[in-house]
Design an enzyme around this catalytic site. Structure first.
Site, PDB file in Angstrom:
ATOM      1  N   GLU A 254       0.905  -1.247   0.134  1.00 12.72           N
ATOM      2  CA  GLU A 254      -0.117   0.231  -0.170  1.00 12.72           C
ATOM      3  C   GLU A 254       0.787   1.211  -0.166  1.00 12.72           C
ATOM      4  O   GLU A 254       1.574   1.456   0.833  1.00 12.72           O
ATOM      5  CB  GLU A 254      -0.721  -0.013   1.240  1.00 12.72           C
ATOM      6  CG  GLU A 254      -1.792  -1.254   1.656  1.00 12.72           C
ATOM      7  CD  GLU A 254      -2.882  -0.913   0.685  1.00 12.72           C
ATOM      8  OE1 GLU A 254      -3.499  -0.092   0.291  1.00 12.72           O
ATOM      9  OE2 GLU A 254      -3.680  -2.036   0.675  1.00 12.72           O
ATOM     10  N   CYS A 293      -3.049   8.310   3.548  1.00 11.13           N
ATOM     11  CA  CYS A 293      -2.845   7.788   2.336  1.00 11.13           C
ATOM     12  C   CYS A 293      -4.201   8.119   1.457  1.00 11.13           C
ATOM     13  O   CYS A 293      -4.075   7.900   0.175  1.00 11.13           O
ATOM     14  CB  CYS A 293      -2.900   6.318   2.514  1.00 11.13           C
ATOM     15  SG  CYS A 293      -4.021   5.400   3.287  1.00 11.13           S
TER      16      CYS A 293
HETATM   17  P1  NAP Z   1       8.280   4.945   4.695  1.00 11.18           P
HETATM   18  O1  NAP Z   1       9.426   5.735   5.092  1.00 11.18           O
HETATM   19  O2  NAP Z   1       8.136   4.252   3.437  1.00 11.18           O
HETATM   20  O3  NAP Z   1       8.143   3.896   5.853  1.00 11.18           O
HETATM   21  C1  NAP Z   1       7.026   2.857   5.877  1.00 11.18           C
HETATM   22  C2  NAP Z   1       7.648   1.912   6.964  1.00 11.18           C
HETATM   23  O4  NAP Z   1       8.619   1.076   6.303  1.00 11.18           O
HETATM   24  C3  NAP Z   1       8.054   2.156   8.239  1.00 11.18           C
HETATM   25  O5  NAP Z   1       7.549   1.319   9.204  1.00 11.18           O
HETATM   26  C4  NAP Z   1       9.558   2.216   8.125  1.00 11.18           C
HETATM   27  O6  NAP Z   1      10.163   2.095   9.200  1.00 11.18           O
HETATM   28  C5  NAP Z   1       9.792   0.849   7.441  1.00 11.18           C
HETATM   29  N1  NAP Z   1      10.698   0.704   6.583  1.00 11.18           N
HETATM   30  C6  NAP Z   1      11.690   1.633   6.032  1.00 11.18           C
HETATM   31  N2  NAP Z   1      12.767   1.225   5.761  1.00 11.18           N
HETATM   32  C7  NAP Z   1      12.960   0.047   5.841  1.00 11.18           C
HETATM   33  C8  NAP Z   1      13.507  -1.025   5.642  1.00 11.18           C
HETATM   34  N3  NAP Z   1      14.841  -0.799   5.211  1.00 11.18           N
HETATM   35  N4  NAP Z   1      13.387  -2.330   6.036  1.00 11.18           N
HETATM   36  C9  NAP Z   1      12.048  -2.608   6.489  1.00 11.18           C
HETATM   37  N5  NAP Z   1      11.159  -1.607   6.951  1.00 11.18           N
HETATM   38  C10 NAP Z   1      11.579  -0.538   6.532  1.00 11.18           C
HETATM   39  O7  NAP Z   1       6.764   5.727   4.643  1.00 11.18           O
HETATM   40  P2  NAP Z   1       6.353   6.811   5.918  1.00 11.18           P
HETATM   41  O8  NAP Z   1       7.157   7.824   5.632  1.00 11.18           O
HETATM   42  O9  NAP Z   1       6.285   6.138   7.298  1.00 11.18           O
HETATM   43  O10 NAP Z   1       4.923   6.916   5.470  1.00 11.18           O
HETATM   44  C11 NAP Z   1       4.462   7.894   4.639  1.00 11.18           C
HETATM   45  C12 NAP Z   1       4.070   7.180   3.386  1.00 11.18           C
HETATM   46  O11 NAP Z   1       3.158   6.335   3.511  1.00 11.18           O
HETATM   47  C13 NAP Z   1       3.452   8.219   2.172  1.00 11.18           C
HETATM   48  O12 NAP Z   1       3.819   8.021   1.011  1.00 11.18           O
HETATM   49  C14 NAP Z   1       1.928   7.546   2.054  1.00 11.18           C
HETATM   50  O13 NAP Z   1       1.168   7.698   0.933  1.00 11.18           O
HETATM   51  C15 NAP Z   1       2.191   6.193   2.418  1.00 11.18           C
HETATM   52  N6  NAP Z   1       0.791   5.429   3.098  1.00 11.18           N
HETATM   53  C16 NAP Z   1       0.183   4.870   2.634  1.00 11.18           C
HETATM   54  C17 NAP Z   1      -0.901   4.282   2.713  1.00 11.18           C
HETATM   55  C18 NAP Z   1      -1.936   3.169   2.170  1.00 11.18           C
HETATM   56  O14 NAP Z   1      -2.788   2.435   2.688  1.00 11.18           O
HETATM   57  N7  NAP Z   1      -1.648   3.068   0.609  1.00 11.18           N
HETATM   58  C19 NAP Z   1      -1.301   4.537   4.255  1.00 11.18           C
HETATM   59  C20 NAP Z   1      -0.326   5.313   4.951  1.00 11.18           C
HETATM   60  C21 NAP Z   1       0.688   5.783   4.278  1.00 11.18           C
HETATM   61  P3  NAP Z   1      10.889   3.192  10.002  1.00 11.18           P
HETATM   62  O15 NAP Z   1       9.779   4.128  10.331  1.00 11.18           O
HETATM   63  O16 NAP Z   1      11.564   2.546  11.066  1.00 11.18           O
HETATM   64  O17 NAP Z   1      12.023   3.711   9.027  1.00 11.18           O
END
Ligand code: NAP
Length: 691
Positions: A254, A293
């Site tokens: 997602e 999102c």
């Molecule tokens: P993100 O930086 O991609 O992080 C998402 C998750 O991935 C976090 O738990 C993060 O952990 C983890 N992560 C990062 N690097 C990783 C790795 N190397 N290995 C395993 N896990 C890893 O996204 P975000 O900044 O938290 O969220 C914002 C984004 O989420 C926006 O682009 C939004 O559109 C999207 N979003 C989409 C939905 C949907 O349902 N489609 C819902 C909500 C948000 P850490 O925090 O520890 O880095």
């Protein structure tokens, strides 16, 4: 103070200092998160061997009741979570979505137990006959996977993000390992503490890690499921993990979604839909400070409506009180942190290469009880772009905050094209009062969306809104949105259960599934099945009735009694150009007469009532002089829970009687047996001998 991880059945500190976590409103350090030193291979194995092992032994009813108990427990503790949630920058209304919306998912999934068997597996679809002689058939079933659901979540909904996912895997019989985004993991941790304290879940059913995922994904295998919510970049990286690819681990993604709202060109400023449109945009831009999102990023209106709409939205946004969410007058809080604000600002710079600001400022904002420098506040920012076909940015760049761009279309075909330029979204909304416009939009863009809201004056008041995923509806979207799908009521279970197509003799299918497969042999005994209590009934218990001859008088009398004088039931009709040779019996007469044959008359018996008919089909005409009989077979049983009255509530009569639902397979036959005259499944409520 360090946040702890709940793994291997206990709370464990990560090693080292950990990552500092900040109060988004004040900028103060709240705690530190670390997963250093955790053995992810062991953690996953513990989840499988303890959590999933225990859950798969429970039936759907037991798992559902467990979810319900958990939901009630968390609801009682909710104020604690609100206090923590303020620190993420969320207002009370934002937190309601996260906390009570999340708990609502548990309730909703708990209720699904009523639609599922008292078993550890579920049926999927109909029984399929595969042979002429009726000795070979098929049935799909779903069995729980033996792995762990690994949920890697985004930072915006620390509670909902966890609960909406674990509700489904727990109901399916699979344990979870939750990794919330680190920046707001303190809120998830506070909820998990309550879940663990409640003792409601079996050990290992839920584990939590607060901090980096490290090498976690190197140890998942094909029985596990990974779900990821976050940015497309991280998603792609994780999805391409060699271990995930090698082991064929299901990976639900997602990601970013450039959701849009479209104003139909039928809507004029004096119509209610105009205000509904503006209100929906304001709500989507300001709730959770636009960190959703599903939030609206792109706004499409006709050229005539363009200026009126953006000035209207700007005016509406100017009335939003922004600041410390603990102040009751505040309607929009902060972003989750300074890092997130910096990220949004970077994205705004990209958007500004082709768009201009019509409301708000990137760097200043008037705040209530808060400081721009220390808190992660941001002004809502409305942009306009007059050349949407020539600008890639508004369709490609997601600023994950209170940022949206208004764009004009010349005609509705253009609106459809523009909507699709988001390359796949979680949801979109069409605001119109014209059914044809709604239909054009849905059929023109449905393949690019996971959900479409059709909004007009009739549903606006009760509408759950553009941005709210609901537990009974699918959430996810194609293309840019990740290509994933989750929730969706019973559909969600499919992600955590293996679908198996069973083939075999009807007897074998009945024995394996505990649901009567047509053409299985029945058990005919001297005792009428209606004289048996719920516990005494066996699947396959059968009654074959006497014959009844249908007369023309029967048909006439049924027509008079019911008022159904359809021409085919009238003896004097000219049948030369009809489907029938002559006067034909009403299908409903046959079904009613069937009951007259299979019901155990006069004596009181354990059957409490007739509950309904499913899948009723009339497949062969019956004429005066024809005879028929009934084969009546116990098809499926489902125990019912005794309802407990809430304080002051009066339950319907009989609610305290121990009972279950019994489904009966009813075949209406004549001498030739095949094809059947008719078939149905009837439902009765049958008393239990004991509780
Ligand atoms: P993100 O930086 O991609 O992080 C998402 C998750 O991935 C976090 O738990 C993060 O952990 C983890 N992560 C990062 N690097 C990783 C790795 N190397 N290995 C395993 N896990 C890893 O996204 P975000 O900044 O938290 O969220 C914002 C984004 O989420 C926006 O682009 C939004 O559109 C999207 N979003 C989409 C939905 C949907 O349902 N489609 C819902 C909500 C948000 P850490 O925090 O520890 O880095």
């Amino acid at each position: 103070m360090k946040l702890q991880n709940y793994v291997l059945g206990r709370w464990i500190d990560g090693e080292g200092e950990g990552q500092p976590l900040y109060n988004a409103v004040t900028g103060d350090v709240i705690s530190f998160a670390s997963t250093e030193g955790l053995d992810f291979e062991k953690i996953l194995q513990f989840g499988r061997a303890r959590g999933t092992h225990s859950l798969t032994k429970m039936t759907f009813s037991e798992r559902g009741r467990m979810l319900r108990a958990l939901a009630m427990h968390l609801m009682n503790q909710k104020e604690k979570f609100y206090q923590v949630s303020y620190m993420t920058g969320a207002t009370r209304a934002d937190s309601w979505i996260d906390i009570e919306g999340g708990i609502g998912n548990l309730f909703s999934n708990a209720s699904l137990r009523r639609k599922l068997p008292d078993q550890i597996y579920a049926m999927d679809g109909e029984n399929i006959g595969l042979s002429k002689g009726g000795t070979f058939a098929a049935q799909h079933i779903l069995v729980p996977k033996e792995g762990v659901a690994v949920h890697i979540n985004a930072y915006n909904f620390p509670v909902w993000g966890m609960l909406e996912k674990i509700a489904v895997n727990l109901l399916a019989g699979v344990a979870a390992l939750v990794k919330p985004a680190t920046v707001t993991s303190y809120l998830t941790e506070s909820v998990v503490r309550e879940i663990i304290n409640s003792g409601i879940l079996p050990e290992g059913a839920l584990q939590l890690v607060c901090g980096g995922a490290r090498d976690m994904l190197n140890y998942v295998h094909s029985q596990d499921v990974v779900t990821f919510t976050g940015s497309a970049t991280t998603g792609l990286m994780l999805k391409s993990n060699p271990n995930i690819l090698r082991e064929n681990v299901p990976f639900n993604l997602e990601a970013d979604s450039l959701n849009c709202i479209v104003l139909g060109d039928d809507v004029k400023p004096d119509m209610p839909e105009w205000d509904i449109f503006i209100k929906e945009i304001r709500k989507e831009m300001t709730v959770k400070a636009g960190q959703k999102c599903t939030a609206i990023r792109r706004i499409f209106v006709s050229e005539e409506a363009f200026e009126g709409v953006y000035t209207g939205i700007a005016k509406s946004l100017s009335q939003t009180a922004i600041g410390n969410p603990l102040n009751e007058s505040v309607r929009m809080g902060s972003l989750a942190g300074q890092t997130q604000r910096e990220e949004v600002k970077k994205q705004i710079q990209k958007l500004l290469t082709t768009s201009e600001i019509v409301y708000g400022s990137e760097n200043t904002i008037s705040l209530i009880d808060a400081d721009y420098e220390t808190g992660a506040f941001m002004s809502p920012l409305l942009l306009k772009n007059e050349k949407p076909f020539e600008s890639a940015e508004p369709h490609n760049v997601e600023a994950f905050g209170p940022v949206s761009t208004v764009m004009p279309y010349k005609n509705f075909d253009e609106a459809i094209e523009l909507a699709k330029m988001g390359k796949g979204s979680l949801c979109s909304t069409i605001v119109t009062s014209d059914g044809r416009i709604a239909r054009d939009f849905v059929l023109g863009t449905g393949n690019y969306h996971g959900r479409i809201l059709i909004l007009n004056r009739e549903c606006a008041k009760e509408s759950t809104g553009h941005g709210s995923p609901l537990p009974m509806l699918v959430h996810g979207g194609p293309g840019r949105a990740g290509g994933g799908e989750e929730m969706g009521g019973l559909r969600g279970l499919h992600h955590y259960m293996q679908r198996v197509a069973l083939q075999g003799s009807p007897e074998m299918l009945t024995a394996v599934t505990n649901v009567y497969s047509p053409h299985s042999k029945g058990h005919i005994t001297d005792v009428h099945p209606f004289r048996k209590y719920f516990e005494e009934l066996r699947i396959g218990d059968q009654l074959v009735t006497e014959k009844r001859v249908v007369t023309s008088e029967d048909i006439d009398r049924f027509a008079d009694l019911t008022g159904d004088h359809f021409y085919a039931h009238i003896a004097t009709t000219d049948f030369s150009d009809t489907m029938f040779e002559r006067q034909v019996a009403h299908g409903y007469f046959l079904m009613s007469a069937a009951a007259g044959l299979f019901v155990d008359n006069y004596e009181k018996n354990p059957v409490l009532l007739n509950y309904g008919i499913e899948e009723l089909r009339f497949t062969k005409p019956v004429y005066p002089g024809d005879s028929f009989y009934i084969r009546f077979t116990c098809k499926e049983k489902k125990s019912q829970e005794i309802k407990e009255a809430k304080q002051g509530e009066e339950l319907p009569r009989g609610s305290d009687i121990p009972k279950g639902i019994v489904k009966w397979y009813v075949e209406i036959l004549d001498e030739s047996e095949e094809p059947l005259i008719g078939v149905a499944t009837i439902l009765t409520m049958v008393r239990k001998k004991s509780l």
